[in-house]
Scaffold this motif. Structure first.
Motif, short mmCIF file in Angstrom:
data_model
loop_
_atom_site.label_atom_id
_atom_site.label_comp_id
_atom_site.label_asym_id
_atom_site.label_seq_id
_atom_site.Cartn_x
_atom_site.Cartn_y
_atom_site.Cartn_z
N PRO A 23 0.81 -1.22 0.00
CA PRO A 23 0.00 0.00 0.00
C PRO A 23 0.85 1.27 0.00
N VAL A 24 2.02 1.21 0.64
CA VAL A 24 2.85 2.42 0.72
C VAL A 24 3.38 2.83 -0.65
N VAL A 25 3.74 1.84 -1.49
CA VAL A 25 4.35 2.21 -2.77
C VAL A 25 3.35 2.36 -3.91
N ILE A 26 2.07 2.06 -3.64
CA ILE A 26 1.09 2.18 -4.72
C ILE A 26 1.05 3.58 -5.34
N PRO A 27 1.08 4.67 -4.52
CA PRO A 27 1.11 6.00 -5.15
C PRO A 27 2.28 6.16 -6.12
N GLN A 28 3.46 5.71 -5.67
CA GLN A 28 4.64 5.77 -6.54
C GLN A 28 4.41 5.00 -7.83
N LEU A 29 3.87 3.78 -7.69
CA LEU A 29 3.67 2.95 -8.88
C LEU A 29 2.69 3.59 -9.85
N VAL A 54 6.00 18.07 -21.22
CA VAL A 54 4.82 17.45 -20.61
C VAL A 54 5.25 16.44 -19.55
N ILE A 55 6.32 15.73 -19.86
CA ILE A 55 6.72 14.63 -18.99
C ILE A 55 7.45 15.11 -17.74
N TYR A 56 8.16 16.23 -17.88
CA TYR A 56 9.06 16.59 -16.77
C TYR A 56 8.29 16.91 -15.49
N LYS A 57 7.01 17.32 -15.62
CA LYS A 57 6.21 17.57 -14.42
C LYS A 57 6.04 16.29 -13.60
N ASP A 58 5.75 15.21 -14.30
CA ASP A 58 5.60 13.93 -13.60
C ASP A 58 6.91 13.48 -12.99
N LEU A 114 10.25 12.68 -8.17
CA LEU A 114 11.36 13.11 -7.32
C LEU A 114 10.84 13.58 -5.97
N ALA A 115 9.71 14.31 -5.99
CA ALA A 115 9.14 14.82 -4.74
C ALA A 115 8.74 13.66 -3.82
#
Lengths: 215, 218
Positions: B165-171, B189-193, B198-199
């Motif tokens: 559950p902890v890494v789901i946001p990252q995934l 477009v991609i660099y925002k993601d 990174l954040a």
């Protein structure tokens, strides 16, 4: 007491009071007074749980650990109520119990996070280690929850309001009549939740006291 | 001084790994086997499924890799390290070691995937940036989860329960950014993601640095 009054007001006026007539929604718009406050209450409780976990880490006083667990417990309860009320409502308006919606998925994962917290607590024997390790996980879970509920749903398309940048409701969605019920409802449910937490903490303390006296 | 201790510990872990090769060989085998199962089942996959399968394989490889992070630091050895180095030094060295392992694994997984299932991405550099950032994030989160799970009795099962559950946001962000990279969208477009990724990594690292001392102490 105040919570009870607010909730009586919520239920009576929420079910009888005037509502704006909307396509598809019709009377189900009243679910706003029940479904949405559940999530508000859950968020409040999880924040409180995280704060108490940090306080426990820095003071090592066992009562903070107790508070932290009970906030998480009741938070889970309200989370489940929120997801159930949401699913029932979704069946009648969106046409499915579960439609691949980022907020639904995020909410489900949040509940998984805090269930994992409970599993972790059950698998450590020593109370001090249990308190410390689970408090750290609590903080970790909280920071994983924030993007799930507040950031990711806004970046993607969602059936929920608040998608694609604009948070929450706007004046079109929520008129004055509904506001008069909605805000007391949020307060009432949140107060009820905190009261439940207090009861559980007190019960635990009494139990511990009795146990100490018996040996 | 502080950083040199971290570097020393990382080097020690790398050296131990180089001598015994137990973690890397086990996980390499895991990656090879899973890739082959995926290949046998799907034969050929669409680009979207390629991304999903890649991250699922990477996810479980990360769990297996990080599960060993604190195996050596138990009992007497732990006391020894406890007296010698501070907790921040310890967690930082473990995070660096695991991230290095993850980088290696993502290279390996990409190579095997490319061999068996083809390589749908246009730019090699973009894909390596994304998979490196993803590996870094998974490395950080799972190192911390491994530290937490090592305190419990059934740590093997707990790794998956606590970590997923902890890494789901990252995934989710990773899959999103990979899909965007697939469409050959402009970098703007991609660099925002990528910044978002990174954040998330930075927050995970900060939480690990602040709260690991409480786990390290016994």
């Amino acid at each position: 007491m105040a919570a009870a009054l607010l909730l009586v007001y919520t239920v009576v006026v929420g079910l009888m009071g005037p509502i704006p007539q909307r396509e598809i929604l019709y009377e189900t718009i009243r679910n706003l007074y029940f479904h949405v406050p559940m999530w508000f209450a859950m968020i409040f409780l999880f924040i409180a749980s995280m704060v108490h976990a940090v306080r426990y880490l820095y003071t090592s006083k066992p009562e903070f650990d107790t508070w932290s667990v009970e906030f998480a417990n009741i938070g889970l309860l309200f989370g489940f109520l929120g997801i159930t009320t949401g699913m029932i409502w979704a069946q009648f308006t969106w046409g499915a119990w579960w439609s691949f919606d980022p907020k639904q998925n995020g909410a489900a994962i949040t509940l998984l996070l805090y269930l994992a917290y409970m599993v972790l607590r059950n698998s450590i024997g020593d109370p001090k280690t249990k308190g410390r390790v689970s408090a750290v996980y609590n903080v970790f879970a909280f920071f994983a929850m924030v993007p799930l509920i507040f950031i990711l749903p806004r970046l993607t398309e969602s059936l929920h309001p608040g998608a694609e940048g604009n948070p929450g409701f706007n004046s079109y969605d929520l008129d004055g009549d509904m506001r008069r019920v909605f805000y007391p409802a949020v307060l009432g449910w949140a107060m009820l939740a905190v009261w439940m937490v207090q009861l559980r903490v007190r019960l635990k303390m009494v139990k511990e006291h009795l146990y100490e006296n018996s040996i | 001084m502080w950083l040199s201790t971290v570097w020393f510990l990382v080097r020690k872990d790398l050296l131990l790994e180089w001598r015994e090769k137990n973690a890397i060989s086990a996980i390499a085998m895991y990656v090879l086997c899973t890739c082959f199962v995926v290949y046998q089942v799907f034969v050929s996959v669409e680009p979207k499924a390629w991304i999903a399968l890649y991250w699922i394989v990477a996810l479980f490889a990360a769990i297996n890799a990080a599960a060993r992070a604190f195996v050596q630091e138990q009992g007497h050895t732990k006391l020894y390290y406890y007296q010698l180095v501070g907790p921040q030094v310890m967690i930082l060295s473990k995070v660096l070691f695991n991230s290095a392992l993850m980088l290696l694994l993502s290279l390996l997984t990409t190579a095997v995937f490319a061999l068996l299932l083809g390589f749908p991405h246009q730019g090699l550099g973009m894909w390596f940036t994304i998979s490196a950032l993803g590996g870094l994030g998974l490395g950080i989160s799972f190192t911390m989860i491994a530290a937490i799970a090592s305190k419990a009795t059934n740590s093997g099962v707990l790794m998956a329960i606590l970590g997923l559950p902890v890494v789901i946001p990252q995934l989710l962000v990773l899959v999103q950014v990979s899909s965007k990279a697939l469409l050959v969208l402009p970098f703007s477009v991609i660099y925002k993601d990528l910044i978002g990724l990174l954040a998330i990594d930075a927050v995970a690292l900060a939480v690990a640095l602040v709260f690991f001392p409480f786990i390290w102490r016994d």
